[in-house]
Design an enzyme around this catalytic site. Structure first.
Site, PDB file in Angstrom:
ATOM      1  N   HIS A 129       0.870  -1.186   0.000  1.00  0.00           N
ATOM      2  CA  HIS A 129       0.000   0.000   0.000  1.00  0.00           C
ATOM      3  C   HIS A 129       0.908   1.238   0.000  1.00  0.00           C
ATOM      4  CE1 HIS A 129      -3.823  -1.844   2.090  1.00  0.00           C
ATOM      5  NE2 HIS A 129      -4.083  -1.620   0.816  1.00  0.00           N
ATOM      6  N   CYS A 189      -2.605   2.896   9.124  1.00  0.00           N
ATOM      7  CA  CYS A 189      -3.612   1.910   8.690  1.00  0.00           C
ATOM      8  C   CYS A 189      -4.841   1.931   9.596  1.00  0.00           C
ATOM      9  CB  CYS A 189      -3.035   0.499   8.706  1.00  0.00           C
ATOM     10  SG  CYS A 189      -1.662   0.257   7.596  1.00  0.00           S
TER      11      CYS A 189
HETATM   12  N1  ARG Z   1      -4.088  -7.126   6.560  1.00  0.00           N
HETATM   13  C1  ARG Z   1      -4.492  -5.925   5.917  1.00  0.00           C
HETATM   14  C2  ARG Z   1      -4.447  -6.105   4.412  1.00  0.00           C
HETATM   15  O1  ARG Z   1      -3.566  -6.777   3.939  1.00  0.00           O
HETATM   16  C3  ARG Z   1      -3.621  -4.793   6.346  1.00  0.00           C
HETATM   17  C4  ARG Z   1      -4.064  -3.466   5.816  1.00  0.00           C
HETATM   18  C5  ARG Z   1      -3.165  -2.337   6.241  1.00  0.00           C
HETATM   19  N2  ARG Z   1      -3.707  -1.103   5.918  1.00  0.00           N
HETATM   20  C6  ARG Z   1      -3.079  -0.101   5.325  1.00  0.00           C
HETATM   21  N3  ARG Z   1      -3.694   1.016   5.176  1.00  0.00           N
HETATM   22  N4  ARG Z   1      -1.879  -0.250   4.819  1.00  0.00           N
HETATM   23  O2  ARG Z   1      -5.270  -5.600   3.692  1.00  0.00           O
END
Ligand code: ARG
Length: 261
Positions: free
Chosen positions: A160, A254
């Site tokens: 991300h 997150c």
């Molecule tokens: N386990 C989640 C996923 O893989 C973690 C998300 C983390 N969020 C973020 N904004 N980077 O989607």
């Protein structure tokens, strides 16, 4: 924000998630509570989403939407395991009277979108390569009426945008160049010549997954080197321990969806 009451690592959709590693949900809630209290202590108003059983990643509230100038561009998750989260976010915004625009394209909200109100007259930075798909960048630009700069993520550990780049005030960013393609690194260097750069250790400690109000920078306590750099640059680092949630592949940013009126 959304409490990690139902947090677990039941599936692996990013390289940080290991379904065989034990998670302590009570500790996760405790650490998350400290984060919430830290934000309240800094003067921010925190709204809470009700966590839902069967949605173990719901604590990562940043992924549910992206809000600019009072308009909400909704999320559409890449993985089916998280798909139902989008409706919970939508219901929150609609109940509060925000203007909500439903997406047709796959995008994971603030996980892959950042907004810099004072950079070049108001700029959206958008990541693609792992989760959010490129057509969503054009869709976000049409929904929000701000130019979107597309940046390609190339390292699966930084799946991300918000684990590789963050705004530290209304016009400047901190980022880890290695997470981006060579061309995207050039674009970032051109747009943000005064950016703070993070090294491998900072990035792997989830240091970039931070939230700043322009003065105080709330970040993962393991990113000690980055905290030092931010201090040198005139910011006040506010370290928070979030080791349990790191097992899901996330940290401070997150957990937080920013509401921009
Ligand atoms: N386990 C989640 C996923 O893989 C973690 C998300 C983390 N969020 C973020 N904004 N980077 O989607």
């Amino acid at each position: 924000m959304c409490s990690p009451e139902h947090f677990a690592v039941e599936y692996a959709i990013n390289p940080w998630m290991d379904v065989t590693a034990p998670v302590d949900p009570e500790l996760a809630v405790k650490q998350w509570d400290r984060l919430r209290e830290t934000l309240v202590g800094l003067g921010h108003e925190v709204h809470l989403l009700v966590p839902e059983a069967g949605l173990p990643d719901m604590v990562f509230a940043a992924n549910g939407a992206f809000v600019v100038d009072g308009t909400v561009y909704g999320a559409r998750f890449k993985h089916h395991q998280r798909a139902a989260e989008a409706a919970a976010h939508r219901a929150f915004y609609e109940s509060q009277g925000w203007r909500f625009i439903a997406p047709n394209e796959t995008n994971e909200g603030e996980g892959d979108f950042a907004y810099l109100p004072e950079a070049h007259g108001g700029l959206i930075l958008a990541g693609h390569g792992f989760r959010t798909e490129l057509p969503a960048h054009a869709e976000a630009q049409e929904a929000l009426g701000r130019p979107v700069v597309s940046l390609r993520l190339v390292d699966p550990r930084f799946y991300h945008l918000d684990v590789a780049l963050a705004s530290i005030d209304d016009g400047n960013i901190v980022y880890y160049p290695g997470a981006f393609s060579a061309a995207s690194q050039k674009v970032l260097a051109q747009l943000f010549p005064d950016a703070v750069l993070a090294d491998d250790d900072d990035a792997l400690a989830f240091g970039l997954n931070l939230v700043s109000d322009g003065a105080n920078v709330v970040l993962n306590s393991e990113a000690t080197r980055l905290a030092g750099r931010l201090k040198t640059a005139g910011y006040t680092p506010v370290p928070v321990e979030l080791a349990e949630l790191k097992k899901g592949g996330g940290s401070v940013k997150c957990c937080i969806a920013e509401l921009r009126h």
